[in-house]
Scaffold this motif. Structure first.
Motif, PDB file in Angstrom:
ATOM      1  N   ALA A 191       0.833  -1.211   0.000  1.00 40.06           N
ATOM      2  CA  ALA A 191       0.000   0.000   0.000  1.00 40.06           C
ATOM      3  C   ALA A 191       0.862   1.253   0.000  1.00 40.06           C
ATOM      4  O   ALA A 191       0.577   2.234  -0.695  1.00 40.06           O
ATOM      5  CB  ALA A 191      -0.915  -0.006   1.223  1.00 40.06           C
ATOM      6  N   LEU A 192       1.941   1.200   0.761  1.00 44.74           N
ATOM      7  CA  LEU A 192       2.847   2.353   0.834  1.00 44.74           C
ATOM      8  C   LEU A 192       3.478   2.612  -0.529  1.00 44.74           C
ATOM      9  O   LEU A 192       3.513   3.741  -1.021  1.00 44.74           O
ATOM     10  CB  LEU A 192       3.925   2.079   1.886  1.00 44.74           C
ATOM     11  CG  LEU A 192       4.831   3.231   2.278  1.00 44.74           C
ATOM     12  CD1 LEU A 192       4.049   4.353   2.954  1.00 44.74           C
ATOM     13  CD2 LEU A 192       5.930   2.741   3.225  1.00 44.74           C
ATOM     14  N   LEU A 193       3.935   1.542  -1.157  1.00 48.94           N
ATOM     15  CA  LEU A 193       4.584   1.686  -2.464  1.00 48.94           C
ATOM     16  C   LEU A 193       3.591   2.108  -3.542  1.00 48.94           C
ATOM     17  O   LEU A 193       3.977   2.717  -4.544  1.00 48.94           O
ATOM     18  CB  LEU A 193       5.273   0.373  -2.852  1.00 48.94           C
ATOM     19  CG  LEU A 193       6.522   0.040  -2.031  1.00 48.94           C
ATOM     20  CD1 LEU A 193       6.956  -1.411  -2.250  1.00 48.94           C
ATOM     21  CD2 LEU A 193       7.668   0.992  -2.362  1.00 48.94           C
ATOM     22  N   ALA A 194       2.329   1.796  -3.292  1.00 48.10           N
ATOM     23  CA  ALA A 194       1.305   2.173  -4.274  1.00 48.10           C
ATOM     24  C   ALA A 194       0.832   3.608  -4.078  1.00 48.10           C
ATOM     25  O   ALA A 194      -0.103   4.056  -4.747  1.00 48.10           O
ATOM     26  CB  ALA A 194       0.126   1.209  -4.166  1.00 48.10           C
ATOM     27  N   GLY A 195       1.454   4.324  -3.110  1.00 50.40           N
ATOM     28  CA  GLY A 195       1.105   5.737  -2.938  1.00 50.40           C
ATOM     29  C   GLY A 195      -0.005   5.974  -1.943  1.00 50.40           C
ATOM     30  O   GLY A 195      -0.518   7.087  -1.837  1.00 50.40           O
ATOM     31  N   ARG A 196      -0.393   4.907  -1.190  1.00 45.48           N
ATOM     32  CA  ARG A 196      -1.528   5.069  -0.273  1.00 45.48           C
ATOM     33  C   ARG A 196      -1.032   5.266   1.170  1.00 45.48           C
ATOM     34  O   ARG A 196      -1.448   4.568   2.088  1.00 45.48           O
ATOM     35  CB  ARG A 196      -2.444   3.856  -0.390  1.00 45.48           C
ATOM     36  CG  ARG A 196      -2.949   3.599  -1.820  1.00 45.48           C
ATOM     37  CD  ARG A 196      -4.192   2.741  -1.837  1.00 45.48           C
ATOM     38  NE  ARG A 196      -4.012   1.452  -1.208  1.00 45.48           N
ATOM     39  CZ  ARG A 196      -3.556   0.341  -1.808  1.00 45.48           C
ATOM     40  NH1 ARG A 196      -3.223   0.396  -3.086  1.00 45.48           N
ATOM     41  NH2 ARG A 196      -3.439  -0.799  -1.159  1.00 45.48           N
ATOM     42  N   SER A 197      -0.149   6.269   1.338  1.00 45.43           N
ATOM     43  CA  SER A 197       0.449   6.504   2.658  1.00 45.43           C
ATOM     44  C   SER A 197      -0.597   6.828   3.716  1.00 45.43           C
ATOM     45  O   SER A 197      -0.519   6.365   4.858  1.00 45.43           O
ATOM     46  CB  SER A 197       1.459   7.656   2.589  1.00 45.43           C
ATOM     47  OG  SER A 197       2.492   7.342   1.712  1.00 45.43           O
ATOM     48  N   ARG A 198      -1.577   7.649   3.342  1.00 43.43           N
ATOM     49  CA  ARG A 198      -2.602   8.044   4.317  1.00 43.43           C
ATOM     50  C   ARG A 198      -3.369   6.834   4.820  1.00 43.43           C
ATOM     51  O   ARG A 198      -3.686   6.720   5.998  1.00 43.43           O
ATOM     52  CB  ARG A 198      -3.580   9.032   3.684  1.00 43.43           C
ATOM     53  CG  ARG A 198      -3.038  10.433   3.620  1.00 43.43           C
ATOM     54  CD  ARG A 198      -4.101  11.411   3.099  1.00 43.43           C
ATOM     55  NE  ARG A 198      -3.479  12.671   2.764  1.00 43.43           N
ATOM     56  CZ  ARG A 198      -3.115  13.593   3.654  1.00 43.43           C
ATOM     57  NH1 ARG A 198      -3.336  13.377   4.934  1.00 43.43           N
ATOM     58  NH2 ARG A 198      -2.551  14.706   3.262  1.00 43.43           N
ATOM     59  N   GLU A 199      -3.645   5.955   3.902  1.00 45.38           N
ATOM     60  CA  GLU A 199      -4.394   4.745   4.249  1.00 45.38           C
ATOM     61  C   GLU A 199      -3.569   3.864   5.197  1.00 45.38           C
ATOM     62  O   GLU A 199      -4.087   3.273   6.144  1.00 45.38           O
ATOM     63  CB  GLU A 199      -4.688   3.996   2.948  1.00 45.38           C
ATOM     64  CG  GLU A 199      -5.537   2.769   3.087  1.00 45.38           C
ATOM     65  CD  GLU A 199      -5.593   2.041   1.738  1.00 45.38           C
ATOM     66  OE1 GLU A 199      -5.262   0.857   1.720  1.00 45.38           O
ATOM     67  OE2 GLU A 199      -5.927   2.695   0.721  1.00 45.38           O
ATOM     68  N   VAL A 200      -2.285   3.820   4.949  1.00 44.89           N
ATOM     69  CA  VAL A 200      -1.391   3.004   5.786  1.00 44.89           C
ATOM     70  C   VAL A 200      -1.328   3.569   7.198  1.00 44.89           C
ATOM     71  O   VAL A 200      -1.413   2.834   8.190  1.00 44.89           O
ATOM     72  CB  VAL A 200       0.025   2.950   5.163  1.00 44.89           C
ATOM     73  CG1 VAL A 200       1.018   2.315   6.122  1.00 44.89           C
ATOM     74  CG2 VAL A 200      -0.004   2.181   3.853  1.00 44.89           C
ATOM     75  N   GLY A 201      -1.189   4.875   7.297  1.00 45.77           N
ATOM     76  CA  GLY A 201      -1.134   5.527   8.610  1.00 45.77           C
ATOM     77  C   GLY A 201       0.286   5.624   9.141  1.00 45.77           C
ATOM     78  O   GLY A 201       1.142   4.770   8.864  1.00 45.77           O
ATOM     79  N   ALA A 202       0.510   6.677   9.943  1.00 44.33           N
ATOM     80  CA  ALA A 202       1.867   6.982  10.426  1.00 44.33           C
ATOM     81  C   ALA A 202       2.417   5.858  11.304  1.00 44.33           C
ATOM     82  O   ALA A 202       3.606   5.532  11.229  1.00 44.33           O
ATOM     83  CB  ALA A 202       1.860   8.295  11.188  1.00 44.33           C
ATOM     84  N   ASP A 203       1.566   5.283  12.146  1.00 46.15           N
ATOM     85  CA  ASP A 203       2.072   4.257  13.074  1.00 46.15           C
ATOM     86  C   ASP A 203       2.596   3.045  12.316  1.00 46.15           C
ATOM     87  O   ASP A 203       3.655   2.493  12.656  1.00 46.15           O
ATOM     88  CB  ASP A 203       0.975   3.826  14.055  1.00 46.15           C
ATOM     89  CG  ASP A 203       0.700   4.910  15.085  1.00 46.15           C
ATOM     90  OD1 ASP A 203       1.550   5.822  15.212  1.00 46.15           O
ATOM     91  OD2 ASP A 203      -0.361   4.858  15.735  1.00 46.15           O
ATOM     92  N   ALA A 204       1.858   2.622  11.308  1.00 44.81           N
ATOM     93  CA  ALA A 204       2.294   1.450  10.548  1.00 44.81           C
ATOM     94  C   ALA A 204       3.575   1.759   9.770  1.00 44.81           C
ATOM     95  O   ALA A 204       4.436   0.889   9.600  1.00 44.81           O
ATOM     96  CB  ALA A 204       1.182   1.011   9.588  1.00 44.81           C
ATOM     97  N   VAL A 205       3.700   3.008   9.296  1.00 41.21           N
ATOM     98  CA  VAL A 205       4.937   3.389   8.590  1.00 41.21           C
ATOM     99  C   VAL A 205       6.113   3.345   9.563  1.00 41.21           C
ATOM    100  O   VAL A 205       7.203   2.869   9.235  1.00 41.21           O
ATOM    101  CB  VAL A 205       4.802   4.794   7.958  1.00 41.21           C
ATOM    102  CG1 VAL A 205       6.125   5.228   7.342  1.00 41.21           C
ATOM    103  CG2 VAL A 205       3.717   4.797   6.891  1.00 41.21           C
ATOM    104  N   ARG A 206       5.881   3.820  10.783  1.00 47.72           N
ATOM    105  CA  ARG A 206       6.973   3.779  11.780  1.00 47.72           C
ATOM    106  C   ARG A 206       7.335   2.333  12.123  1.00 47.72           C
ATOM    107  O   ARG A 206       8.505   2.020  12.357  1.00 47.72           O
ATOM    108  CB  ARG A 206       6.565   4.549  13.038  1.00 47.72           C
ATOM    109  CG  ARG A 206       6.503   6.042  12.817  1.00 47.72           C
ATOM    110  CD  ARG A 206       6.391   6.819  14.115  1.00 47.72           C
ATOM    111  NE  ARG A 206       6.115   8.223  13.822  1.00 47.72           N
ATOM    112  CZ  ARG A 206       4.899   8.776  13.851  1.00 47.72           C
ATOM    113  NH1 ARG A 206       3.842   8.046  14.206  1.00 47.72           N
ATOM    114  NH2 ARG A 206       4.737  10.044  13.550  1.00 47.72           N
TER     115      ARG A 206
END
Lengths: 325, 380
Positions: B56-71
């Motif tokens: 999802a992150l690589l597909a450009g859906r950063s908002r959907e992923v959410g900051a916590d999951a990115v961290r």
């Protein structure tokens, strides 16, 4: 006896200026926007200095990255070196590296003075590095001995103050924390005296103040008392004030009554008590009151709050003196 | 348990990868960030366990992923980087932290933020004043430790800012106001002692206790301010001792860019400090021996472990394994005991780009292999 008050180092940048300069570095703000904010903030510092009745205005020296940078960037023989801790603080300066005997560039430093000072040199407090601190904190690759360098920098600073005096500036502070951190002796002390003789000659009838801070000034008082300047300043938060020696010479005395290491405000009555004691012990011709060191060790708001003690103390001293100050 | 000579460990933070910075701000990854992600994932497979999030992150859906999951992904990335380099002790590169002062202070009561102070040029830090007695609002770093513990293959080692540094980087109002009369050097020192000890007892110690309760066994107490006021080395020690009193874990103390001799012998009074983690490589070279100070430890009869900084975190030049090995062997000679040495970068590698940081860590590990061989087969 005259009582004079003023800043003894840079004032902190406002929160707005902090944001703007950060944005400038990140490419999110233009140089024009930041310049406008500098001008506005310098005017705010001057307004504060005037409201508090300070005798000199400085505009806060908000643009100076550190005490030496204007010199290291403009004088001949220097490059700007690595980040280096500024005494026992969590702040840093870029150490000047001296590759060859230094030479000053006429007009370079006066152009770097804060704009409000240039507009009103008569009331300006010009804050410069002292020759001993300058020589001691740079990296000397010039081949000159340390003593010769102190003397040479003293002569260059004398040329600088002569030029500034010609432009109408009258009050000069030489910032010398190294005098108390690493007191000179022997040939080194003689070099300091020679440097200040040159400086005092260039200033003529102007006022010269050597301001020490960051350490106990008592061990170096014998030298401070020999300096041929209008007055010497000490940081009362670091100096054992009860041990300050008496003096029969009617010289000026600077007292750093505001501790820039804490946001806690000073108690005016406590300050008055100490100042009165030291007045009696030293009998100074003029008394300068100000922050013990650079007030930019605290943020803007607490810095402004802490300065309020100066008019309060001055008023209390005037009342007890019957209005003589 | 017998350990091989010169095990390697991490010491602090890593630079956050571009994809993490963009992702946690909800911004879609650009091509550079995607490439950075893919290259590192091919190398360490850090995102294998979180493939849906990564996709999802690589597909450009950063908002959907959410900051916590990115961290979370950022923490996995750092773990992968450290473990692939071959470190025996790891953490998450402080992937969830921005700095080491403001966050801990915000977990406590008794502080008020005052504004920004200039560190140098246009760099600033936020500074708080202690205006009341220090108390802990909630133990911190627990969730990040739990995450590391759940995902690390190597032994986790948690870094935490020490009480002396938190006090030194704050303004002391409350404790100073309690001092009578003029607030001169002696009043300030007494007030600072009270402040450091209160921080240690009422904020750091309960946090350490909670971390130990969660299974944390190796804890690095960071005291970068220790070298700022060498005459306060006794306060550093008092804070360390109060923070660790009665706790059972392997504690180390990290101090960097300081004149260590000025802190000795007072520093040696730190009880329960199992390891000194100091910076040396920065001062080694150009005719200077950065490791000579270790002789002072030997002269004082101190037999603790040393976390030996063998690569400089302020230069891009990557030290060769041979140079690292030489540093380790010199240090071992000065200490008189190679078994007490762990190897690590001088300090956190966040100052270096990730490719440089990776190569420096690899050099640490390869240098340790060479040094080990030199000690185990001295004639080889």
């Amino acid at each position: 006896m005259h009582v004079r008050t003023g800043l003894t180092g840079p004032f902190p940048r406002s929160e707005a200026l902090v944001s703007a300069t950060r944005d400038l570095d990140r490419g999110r703000a233009s140089a024009e926007v930041v310049e406008a904010l500098y001008l506005r903030t310098e005017a705010e510092v001057v307004a504060l200095e005037q409201r508090l009745g300070l005798d000199t205005v400085t505009g806060g020296y908000l643009r100076w990255p550190d005490l030496f940078r204007p010199f290291a960037e403009t004088w001949e023989g220097f490059t700007v070196g690595p980040l280096t801790r500024w005494f026992e603080t969590n702040t840093f300066y870029r150490q000047p590296i001296l590759h060859a005997p230094p030479g000053r560039i006429p007009g370079a430093i006066s152009a770097r003075l804060p704009p409000p000072l240039r507009a009103d040199p008569e009331h300006a407090g010009v804050i410069l590095p002292g020759p001993y601190t300058f020589a001691g904190l740079l990296e000397n690759r010039s081949g000159e001995t340390d003593e010769a360098l102190v003397h040479r920098l003293g002569r260059l600073l004398a040329e600088e103050t002569r030029e500034l005096a010609g432009l109408g500036y009258t009050t000069f502070q030489f910032t010398e924390p190294l005098l108390v951190d690493r007191p000179p002796s022997g040939a080194s002390a003689e070099a300091v005296l020679a440097a200040y003789r040159a400086i005092q000659t260039s200033i003529g009838r102007g006022t010269s103040l050597v301001w020490t801070y960051g350490g106990d000034a008592n061990p170096v008082f014998p030298l401070l008392d020999r300096l041929p300047v209008s007055g010497v300043g000490v940081d009362l938060a670091e100096t054992d004030w009860e041990a300050i020696p008496s003096s029969s010479e009617p010289r000026g005395l600077g007292l750093g009554v505001i501790d820039p290491r804490t946001t806690l405000g000073e108690d005016p009555s406590e300050v008055v008590r100490i100042v009165r004691t030291l007045q009696q012990r030293r009998r100074p011709s003029t008394l300068w009151l100000g922050p013990g060191g650079p007030l930019d060790l605290v943020p803007w708001e607490p810095a402004a709050r802490k300065l309020e003690v100066l008019p309060a103390v001055r008023q209390a001293l005037a009342q007890r003196d019957g209005g003589s100050s | 348990m017998t350990r091989e000579l010169f095990p390697a460990q991490e010491i602090g933070s890593l630079m956050k990868p571009r994809w993490q910075i963009l992702g946690q701000h909800g911004e879609p990854l650009d091509e550079r960030a995607r490439a950075e992600f893919r290259v590192e994932n091919e190398r360490t497979h850090f995102a294998d366990a979180e493939s849906a999030t990564a996709e999802a992150l690589l597909a450009g859906r950063s908002r959907e992923v959410g900051a916590d999951a990115v961290r979370d992904l950022g923490a996995l990335f750092a773990l992968g980087l450290f473990e692939t380099a071959g470190l025996a002790r790891v953490y998450d590169g402080e992937a969830r932290r921005i700095e080491m002062y403001e966050y801990p202070i915000r977990q406590m009561r008794g502080f008020q933020f005052q504004g920004h102070v200039r560190s140098f040029d246009n760099k600033y830090y936020l500074k708080a004043a202690v205006t009341d007695e220090v108390r802990l609002e909630r133990p911190y770093h627990l969730e990040e430790f739990d995450f590391v513990q759940a995902h690390a293959h190597a032994e986790p080692k948690l870094p935490i800012t020490g009480p002396y540094t938190l006090a030194d980087w704050s303004y002391n109002e409350h404790y100073l106001a309690r001092q009578r009369g003029w607030k001169g050097p002696s009043a300030r020192r007494s007030a600072q002692r009270e402040f450091v000890v209160d921080l240690a007892k009422h904020a750091i110690r309960p946090t350490l206790a909670a971390l130990i309760e969660h299974g944390c066994r190796v804890i690095q107490i960071d005291e970068p301010a220790a070298g700022t006021h060498p005459d306060e080395a006794d306060l550093v020690v008092e804070g360390f001792n109060a923070a660790t009193e009665g706790l059972d874990a392997e504690f180390s103390m990290h101090i960097c860019y300081s004149e260590y001799r000025d802190l000795l012998p007072q520093l040696l009074e730190a009880k329960r400090c199992h390891q000194w983690a100091w910076e040396f490589a920065n001062r080694d070279g150009d005719g200077r021996d950065g490791y000579e100070v270790l002789k002072a430890l030997r002269d004082y009869g101190d037999t603790r472990e040393v976390g030996l900084g063998v690569v400089d975190v302020h230069r891009d030049e990557v030290e060769t394994p041979e140079r690292v090995s030489d540093r380790i062997q010199r240090a071992a000679r000065y200490l008189g005991d190679p078994s007490r040495i762990w190897v690590n970068p001088d300090c956190g590698l966040r100052t270096r780009k990730l490719d440089i940081a990776t190569r420096k860590l690899e050099s640490v590990v390869r240098g340790a292999v060479l040094a080990r061989a030199a000690f185990e087969n001295p004639r080889a």
